[in-house]
Structures are given as structure tokens and as C-alpha cells.
Design a protein around this motif. Structure first.
Motif, PDB file in Angstrom:
ATOM      1  N   LEU A   1       0.834  -1.210   0.000  1.00  0.00           N
ATOM      2  CA  LEU A   1       0.000   0.000   0.000  1.00  0.00           C
ATOM      3  C   LEU A   1       0.871   1.263   0.000  1.00  0.00           C
ATOM      4  CD1 LEU A   1      -2.999   0.700  -0.092  1.00  0.00           C
ATOM      5  CD2 LEU A   1      -2.981   0.920   2.387  1.00  0.00           C
ATOM      6  N   THR A   2       2.056   1.162   0.591  1.00  0.00           N
ATOM      7  CA  THR A   2       2.939   2.325   0.624  1.00  0.00           C
ATOM      8  C   THR A   2       3.577   2.581  -0.740  1.00  0.00           C
ATOM      9  OG1 THR A   2       3.460   1.868   2.929  1.00  0.00           O
ATOM     10  CG2 THR A   2       4.974   3.332   1.773  1.00  0.00           C
ATOM     11  N   SER A   3       4.007   1.502  -1.385  1.00  0.00           N
ATOM     12  CA  SER A   3       4.880   1.700  -2.546  1.00  0.00           C
ATOM     13  C   SER A   3       4.236   1.392  -3.890  1.00  0.00           C
ATOM     14  CB  SER A   3       6.115   0.790  -2.422  1.00  0.00           C
ATOM     15  OG  SER A   3       6.642   0.882  -1.147  1.00  0.00           O
ATOM     16  N   LEU A   4       3.323   0.438  -3.920  1.00  0.00           N
ATOM     17  CA  LEU A   4       2.858  -0.047  -5.224  1.00  0.00           C
ATOM     18  C   LEU A   4       1.369   0.158  -5.469  1.00  0.00           C
ATOM     19  CD1 LEU A   4       4.649  -3.532  -5.098  1.00  0.00           C
ATOM     20  CD2 LEU A   4       5.452  -1.493  -6.266  1.00  0.00           C
ATOM     21  N   ALA A   5       0.687   0.809  -4.529  1.00  0.00           N
ATOM     22  CA  ALA A   5      -0.782   0.844  -4.617  1.00  0.00           C
ATOM     23  C   ALA A   5      -1.267   1.525  -5.891  1.00  0.00           C
ATOM     24  CB  ALA A   5      -1.328   1.572  -3.394  1.00  0.00           C
ATOM     25  N   THR A   6      -2.330   0.975  -6.452  1.00  0.00           N
ATOM     26  CA  THR A   6      -2.947   1.592  -7.627  1.00  0.00           C
ATOM     27  C   THR A   6      -3.836   2.746  -7.177  1.00  0.00           C
ATOM     28  OG1 THR A   6      -4.871   0.181  -7.463  1.00  0.00           O
ATOM     29  CG2 THR A   6      -3.058  -0.639  -8.823  1.00  0.00           C
ATOM     30  N   PHE A   7      -4.299   3.482  -8.165  1.00  0.00           N
ATOM     31  CA  PHE A   7      -5.201   4.595  -7.892  1.00  0.00           C
ATOM     32  C   PHE A   7      -6.409   4.123  -7.082  1.00  0.00           C
ATOM     33  CE2 PHE A   7      -7.814   8.210  -9.117  1.00  0.00           C
ATOM     34  CZ  PHE A   7      -6.880   9.222  -9.170  1.00  0.00           C
ATOM     35  N   GLU A   8      -6.992   2.987  -7.497  1.00  0.00           N
ATOM     36  CA  GLU A   8      -8.212   2.475  -6.850  1.00  0.00           C
ATOM     37  C   GLU A   8      -7.937   2.005  -5.430  1.00  0.00           C
ATOM     38  OE1 GLU A   8      -7.332   1.655  -9.961  1.00  0.00           O
ATOM     39  OE2 GLU A   8      -8.847   2.954 -10.880  1.00  0.00           O
ATOM     40  N   GLU A   9      -6.696   1.591  -5.156  1.00  0.00           N
ATOM     41  CA  GLU A   9      -6.373   1.173  -3.780  1.00  0.00           C
ATOM     42  C   GLU A   9      -6.119   2.382  -2.880  1.00  0.00           C
ATOM     43  OE1 GLU A   9      -3.967  -2.980  -4.049  1.00  0.00           O
ATOM     44  OE2 GLU A   9      -3.221  -1.372  -5.325  1.00  0.00           O
ATOM     45  N   ARG A  10      -5.614   3.453  -3.482  1.00  0.00           N
ATOM     46  CA  ARG A  10      -5.315   4.642  -2.673  1.00  0.00           C
ATOM     47  C   ARG A  10      -6.568   5.444  -2.366  1.00  0.00           C
ATOM     48  NH1 ARG A  10      -1.912   8.276  -5.558  1.00  0.00           N
ATOM     49  NH2 ARG A  10      -1.914   6.979  -7.409  1.00  0.00           N
ATOM     50  N   PHE A  11      -7.493   5.465  -3.318  1.00  0.00           N
ATOM     51  CA  PHE A  11      -8.715   6.258  -3.125  1.00  0.00           C
ATOM     52  C   PHE A  11      -9.922   5.331  -3.232  1.00  0.00           C
ATOM     53  CE2 PHE A  11      -5.667   8.974  -5.591  1.00  0.00           C
ATOM     54  CZ  PHE A  11      -5.200   9.674  -4.492  1.00  0.00           C
ATOM     55  N   VAL A  12     -10.530   5.023  -2.109  1.00  0.00           N
ATOM     56  CA  VAL A  12     -11.708   4.150  -2.126  1.00  0.00           C
ATOM     57  C   VAL A  12     -12.925   5.030  -1.813  1.00  0.00           C
ATOM     58  CG1 VAL A  12     -12.781   2.097  -1.146  1.00  0.00           C
ATOM     59  CG2 VAL A  12     -10.294   2.182  -1.434  1.00  0.00           C
ATOM     60  N   ILE A  13     -13.598   5.418  -2.886  1.00  0.00           N
ATOM     61  CA  ILE A  13     -14.667   6.419  -2.765  1.00  0.00           C
ATOM     62  C   ILE A  13     -16.019   5.739  -2.990  1.00  0.00           C
ATOM     63  CG2 ILE A  13     -15.555   8.586  -3.738  1.00  0.00           C
ATOM     64  CD1 ILE A  13     -12.596   8.964  -4.824  1.00  0.00           C
ATOM     65  N   PRO A  14     -16.919   5.802  -2.013  1.00  0.00           N
ATOM     66  CA  PRO A  14     -18.234   5.172  -2.227  1.00  0.00           C
ATOM     67  C   PRO A  14     -19.058   5.995  -3.209  1.00  0.00           C
ATOM     68  CG  PRO A  14     -18.197   6.336  -0.135  1.00  0.00           C
ATOM     69  CD  PRO A  14     -16.822   6.485  -0.727  1.00  0.00           C
ATOM     70  N   PRO A  15     -20.025   5.362  -3.863  1.00  0.00           N
ATOM     71  CA  PRO A  15     -20.911   6.151  -4.731  1.00  0.00           C
ATOM     72  C   PRO A  15     -21.620   7.222  -3.895  1.00  0.00           C
ATOM     73  CG  PRO A  15     -21.378   3.787  -4.882  1.00  0.00           C
ATOM     74  CD  PRO A  15     -20.407   3.963  -3.772  1.00  0.00           C
ATOM     75  N   GLY A  16     -21.923   8.365  -4.496  1.00  0.00           N
ATOM     76  CA  GLY A  16     -22.595   9.443  -3.766  1.00  0.00           C
ATOM     77  C   GLY A  16     -23.993   9.022  -3.345  1.00  0.00           C
ATOM     78  N   HIS A  17     -24.348   9.325  -2.110  1.00  0.00           N
ATOM     79  CA  HIS A  17     -25.695   9.003  -1.622  1.00  0.00           C
ATOM     80  C   HIS A  17     -26.235  10.204  -0.886  1.00  0.00           C
ATOM     81  CE1 HIS A  17     -25.896   4.788  -2.640  1.00  0.00           C
ATOM     82  NE2 HIS A  17     -24.673   4.619  -2.194  1.00  0.00           N
ATOM     83  N   ARG A  18     -26.842  11.126  -1.645  1.00  0.00           N
ATOM     84  CA  ARG A  18     -27.392  12.297  -0.959  1.00  0.00           C
ATOM     85  C   ARG A  18     -28.527  11.894  -0.018  1.00  0.00           C
ATOM     86  NH1 ARG A  18     -24.928  16.245   0.521  1.00  0.00           N
ATOM     87  NH2 ARG A  18     -26.857  17.312   0.864  1.00  0.00           N
ATOM     88  N   GLU A  19     -29.177  10.752  -0.309  1.00  0.00           N
ATOM     89  CA  GLU A  19     -30.276  10.350   0.565  1.00  0.00           C
ATOM     90  C   GLU A  19     -29.776   9.962   1.954  1.00  0.00           C
ATOM     91  OE1 GLU A  19     -29.024   8.529  -1.744  1.00  0.00           O
ATOM     92  OE2 GLU A  19     -28.877   6.439  -1.117  1.00  0.00           O
ATOM     93  N   GLU A  20     -28.425   9.776   2.069  1.00  0.00           N
ATOM     94  CA  GLU A  20     -27.868   9.488   3.397  1.00  0.00           C
ATOM     95  C   GLU A  20     -27.669  10.755   4.206  1.00  0.00           C
ATOM     96  OE1 GLU A  20     -24.176   7.352   3.396  1.00  0.00           O
ATOM     97  OE2 GLU A  20     -24.839   6.182   1.704  1.00  0.00           O
ATOM     98  N   SER A  21     -27.975  11.900   3.616  1.00  0.00           N
ATOM     99  CA  SER A  21     -27.658  13.133   4.346  1.00  0.00           C
ATOM    100  C   SER A  21     -28.608  13.227   5.534  1.00  0.00           C
ATOM    101  CB  SER A  21     -27.730  14.352   3.445  1.00  0.00           C
ATOM    102  OG  SER A  21     -29.025  14.763   3.265  1.00  0.00           O
ATOM    103  N   ILE A  22     -28.088  12.727   6.593  1.00  0.00           N
ATOM    104  CA  ILE A  22     -28.875  12.502   7.796  1.00  0.00           C
ATOM    105  C   ILE A  22     -29.341  13.826   8.388  1.00  0.00           C
ATOM    106  CG2 ILE A  22     -28.601  11.591  10.138  1.00  0.00           C
ATOM    107  CD1 ILE A  22     -26.497   9.654   8.735  1.00  0.00           C
TER     108      ILE A  22
END
Ligand code: SF4
Ligand code: SF4
Length: 497
Positions: A451-472
Motif C-alpha cells: 500500500l505504501t509503494s505499489l498501490a494503484t489509484f483504486e487502492e489509494r482512493f476508495v470512494i463510495p458512490p454518492g448518496h445524498r439520501e444518506e444526508s442525515i
């Protein structure tokens, strides 16, 4: 258990090369506007140094953050009464000179100056007044100037070092420096939110991003005082305060924030963590020596069925829980324990964690001028680090040098495991001893290395899909909760926009 989701970050300082690409990316996207010229939502400082705005870490000057009051905390300088006292004159606000006076060069003079004996020059002109100015400071004025009396020696973090240690750091052969990139920490207990008299600042329910409602902001600037990291800024042109928005329009479309996407050293990681919001006040008021541990313990195991059930009951979407299970931040901060918050003593419970830099601290040269790499000397050398552990502890662990030393031991352990895998010149006993001392086995060492040296873009940034309905529904009328911790959790959350 009141489970919420929070966008969190790790900056791996060993990898920062101080290129400022992150700052420039952010400036081009967000603050390339009138009134925002002096703002650097992302900035990179040279440490030791005084930073931006100058001496921002000195809360004797700026009165930012929270102070412990028995079992609770109160704002240091911007609470209800304290804020009222300073409403027409706030002595704790940084001035434009503390940031720097923004300027541009009058290049047109180079072309339009009348013919004469002298060479025309493009004079510096203030971007505020339009008048010529003499430049006295600028963004990253002390860039790479570690060791100079004007900057490095005035670093607030030297307060715990005795004179001998300090002097040692300024000897030419000992001199060392590191880079410290900074953005808003989107804190769990944000002092900016709690201080705003207009209730204009809020924390998004679905991901904990802290935002300023530009329509409600009335320019009281209490957030500028209250934020101990000085990451809320006043726009003199619009008369509103502004701050890092963690590029939420990018996040909502699955893209990493501009500073992270552009980071040349790939030092930045972003992901969701689940935390227990019921703990905010108690943890913020922890005793000094428990603050960091209690803060990190607030982040919950995203694979624990009880946590998952409680998160679902609070309306956290399954895709957000899945993102939390893959979060690189959870690995660095909780599983591996090698990343720490910046200045935890400000008690805002920041969500940006730093892997302390090993290279300037550990790098040592032998008599022939070569780096010492002998493995049997590695652990003793932790006590003789070039950048004193006390200095790093002042930045990242509220003065606890053991925490920094533990992280260095783990990171050295990873290096030795990798050396064993690639060079193979260590005895099995050496490797075995190491694993037992640091609790890092070969699998964990490989995972940290990857994770320090070889991580791909997808491993470095794990972004969930947007869920405005979760806006508590917890963000209405934040002014009612002013001065209370964690933006005042009065009502349990329910689903709904
Ligand atoms: S208090 Fe925390 S959330 Fe608020 S501006 Fe400062 S760093 Fe950001
Ligand atoms: S872009 Fe990355 S490597 Fe360059 S200064 Fe910023 S954080 Fe450091």
C-alpha cells in the motif's frame, strides 16, 4: 452506538517531495478568484518552520481549538461569551501579513515604459489595493529554509526540546527538514462549526465533510479564530468565509480531490471510516495521555456485524459500509497503527492522519559519508534520530515519544522483512526477533509495503458512490448547538434529505 460515516485521509510523509503540485492544483480549481488570492486551502510547509499563516500552531497567539474543562471541552477563544467580547475587535485573528500580502507583477510596464537609459521592470503590485508594494513574505516564503534563525528556530514545536537538542538540530551536518502538507481535517469535533454565530458551517451527514453555507455566512470570522489549523479563511471581496470542501463535487462523481489526484509523490490516501458519534464529547475531553488512543479507538471495525447493523439503522448505505471495509485509512490508522493525527492536543479530533517521515529522522551517515544501513544497529539508532523524537511527538502525538518510536520500529520492521525477501542476508532469528518485537509478521509487512509503494489509484482512493439520501437530518440549525462539541448531536439521525 451512533454509527456515522466519515471521509478520512492519510498523508505518508516519507513520500512527500515538497513539489507543491497539490497546492497549485487546489488553487487553480478553487481559489483563483478575487478575495481568495491569499488562500491556500492546501499548503505544504517546511518543518521545522513557522508555517502558514505564520506560527499557526501557537494557540497562545491565535486561541484556536478546544480546552479541557473537566469532563467536557470548551472553545479556547471563540465560544459564546468569549466570541461576544471580541465581536467588533478580535485580537486573535491572523492578519493579512500573517498569511502574506498577495501580489502580481505589472508586466505591462515592460512593454509600455518609455524609452530611456534604464531597464524597465515589472513592479510588484498588491492584489488588494492595486498599489505597488515591497514584498516581505509570500506563500512558502520559508520553503526549504530549515535551519535558518528566522524560521526554523521560531518553530513552536521546539518548546519541549532542551537547548542542547535544539542546537544539535542547527549544526550543519545534523540539519534536517521535512515537508508537511496540510488541508482542512474535516474534524469530528470541528471548532469552526461550534464557533459560528450564524450557524453557517455544517458537517455533511453522509460523509462528514465540513462546509460553509455562503448564504448564511455573516462574516463574523469566528471560524477563522476557532480553527486551530487556520484552515478557514475570510474572503475580503465577498465578505464570506471559505474553506476546503474536500472537492465534494469530484467525490460525488467518484473522483479523488484535486490535491490527491495530482499528488506527484502519491503520498495521499482517502477512504471512509465508520465511527461512534456518541463518543465525541468524552473523547475530546480525554486526559492528555489518552487523547490519541481514545481518538483512534472511535473508528469502528467495519467488518463487525454489530457495527454494520448499527450503521444500517442510522441510514448508512451498504455501498458506504463496503467502502469502509476496503478503506486504506482504516489499515494505516487502526489495523497497522502507523499514522497519527496532527496536533491532537487541539482536541478537534481531526480526520487527516500522517505517517511520520522516517528518512530525515533516521538517516545517518558513517565516517566515510555513506548511509548506515546495518540492520543490527537499526533499533538503537531510533534513540539517536537526527530529527528528535520529541519534535515529531510535539507534532503528532501530544508529546508521547513512545508512539513515534513504535511507528519507526514498525516501519523499520517492514524494511527488514523486505530486505530479507529481496536480499536474503538476514538470519531467521533476526527476522523472528523483529516480528515478535513489533507485532509485524511477513504478511503484514508485505501489505504495508504494497500500500505504501505499489498501490494503484483504486487502492489509494476508495470512494463510495454518492448518496445524498444518506444526508442525515442533523444539520439543521447548527447555531443552536454553538459552543457544543461535535456540532451538537441533539436528535438521533433519521433517513431523509
Ligand atoms: S476546525 Fe477542523 S473542520 Fe473546521 S476548518 Fe479547522 S480543520 Fe477544518
Ligand atoms: S503534490 Fe504530493 S508530493 Fe508534491 S508537495 Fe503535494 S503532497 Fe507532497
Amino acid at each position: 452506538m451512533n454509527v456515522r460515516a466519515q471521509m478520512t485521509m492519510v498523508f505518508h510523509l516519507d513520500k512527500c517531495i515538497g513539489c507543491h503540485t497539490c497546492s497549485v492544483a487546489c488553487k487553480n480549481v478553487w481559489t483563483d478568484r478575487r478575495g481568495a488570492e491569499y488562500m491556500w486551502w492546501n499548503n505544504v510547509e517546511t518543518k521545522p518552520g513557522t508555517g502558514y499563516p505564520t506560527k499557526w500552531e501557537d494557540q497562545e497567539i491565535y486561541k484556536g481549538g478546544w480546552e479541557k474543562n473537566g469532563d467536557t471541552v470548551s472553545l479556547k477563544g471563540a465560544g459564546k461569551l468569549k466570541g461576544l467580547k471580541n465581536i467588533f475587535h478580535n485580537p486573535h485573528l491572523p492578519t493579512l501579513e500573517d498569511y502574506y500580502h498577495p501580489w502580481a507583477y505589472k508586466y505591462s510596464d515592460l512593454f509600455t515604459a518609455p524609452e530611456g537609459d534604464d531597464q524597465p521592470i515589472g513592479r510588484a503590485v498588491s492584489l488588494v489595493t492595486g498599489e505597488p508594494i515591497d514584498i516581505k513574505s509570500g506563500p512558502n516564503w520559508d520553503d526549504d529554509l530549515s535551519g535558518t534563525p528566522d524560521y526554523a528556530r521560531k518553530d513552536v514545536n521546539f518548546k519541549d526540546l532542551d537547548e542542547v537538542d535544539q542546537e544539535a538540530m542547527f549544526q550543519l551536518e545534523q540539519m534536517t527538514m521535512m515537508y508537511l502538507p496540510r488541508i482542512c481535517n474535516h474534524c469530528l469535533n470541528p471548532a469552526c462549526v461550534a464557533s459560528c454565530p450564524s450557524g453557517a458551517i455544517y458537517k455533511r451527514g453522509e460523509d462528514g465533510i465540513v462546509l460553509i453555507n455562503q448564504e448564511r455566512c455573516r462574516a463574523w470570522r469566528m471560524c477563522v479564530t476557532a480553527c486551530p489549523y487556520k484552515k478557514s479563511y475570510y474572503n475580503w471581496h465577498t465578505g464570506k468565509s471559505e474553506k476546503c470542501i474536500l472537492c465534494y463535487p469530484r467525490l460525488e462523481t467518484g473522483q479523488a480531490p484535486a490535491c490527491m489526484h495530482s499528488c506527484v509523490g502519491r503520498i495521499r490516501y482517502l477512504g471512509v471510516m465508520l465511527y461512534d458519534a456518541d463518543q465525541i464529547e468524552k473523547v475530546a475531553a480525554s486526559p492528555d495521555d489518552k487523547l490519541v488512543d481514545n481518538h483512534i479507538a472511535m473508528y469502528l471495525d467495519p467488518n463487525d456485524p454489530e457495527v454494520i447493523a448499527a450503521a444500517r439503522a442510522n441510514g448508512v448505505h451498504d455501498s458506504t459500509i463496503e467502502a469502509a471495509q476496503k478503506s486504506p485509512i482504516y489499515k494505516f490508522v487502526v489495523e497497522w497503527g502507523i499514522a497519527l493525527p496532527l496536533h491532537p492536543e487541539f482536541r478537534t479530533l481531526p480526520n487527516l492522519f500522517y505517517v511520520p517521515p522516517m528518512l530525515p529522522a533516521m538517516a545517518q551517515v558513517d565516517e566515510s559519508g555513506l548511509y548506515r544501513t546495518k540492520t543490527n544497529e537499526l533499533f538503537p539508532s531510533i534513540d539517536q534520530t537526527r530529527m528528535p523524537l520529541k519534535y515529531l511527538a510535539s507534532l503528532f502525538s501530544n508529546g508521547d515519544t513512545n508512539k513515534i518510536a513504535e511507528i519507526y520500529q514498525k516501519m523499520l520492521s517492514v524494511k527488514i522483512h523486505r530486505r530479507n525477501a529481496t536480499v536474503g542476508d538476514l538470519s531467521p532469528e533476526q527476522v523472528q526477533n523483529l516480528s515478535q518485537n513489533t507485532m509485524i509478521d511477513a504478511d503484514m509487512a508485505n501489505a504495508i509495503y504494497r500500500l505504501t509503494s505499489l498501490a494503484t489509484f483504486e487502492e489509494r482512493f476508495v470512494i463510495p458512490p454518492g448518496h445524498r439520501e444518506e444526508s442525515i437530518e442533523m444539520l439543521e440549525a447548527t447555531a443552536d448547538a454553538k459552543g457544543e462539541t461535535g456540532f451538537g448531536f441533539k436528535i438521533r439521525p433519521a433517513r431523509g434529505v
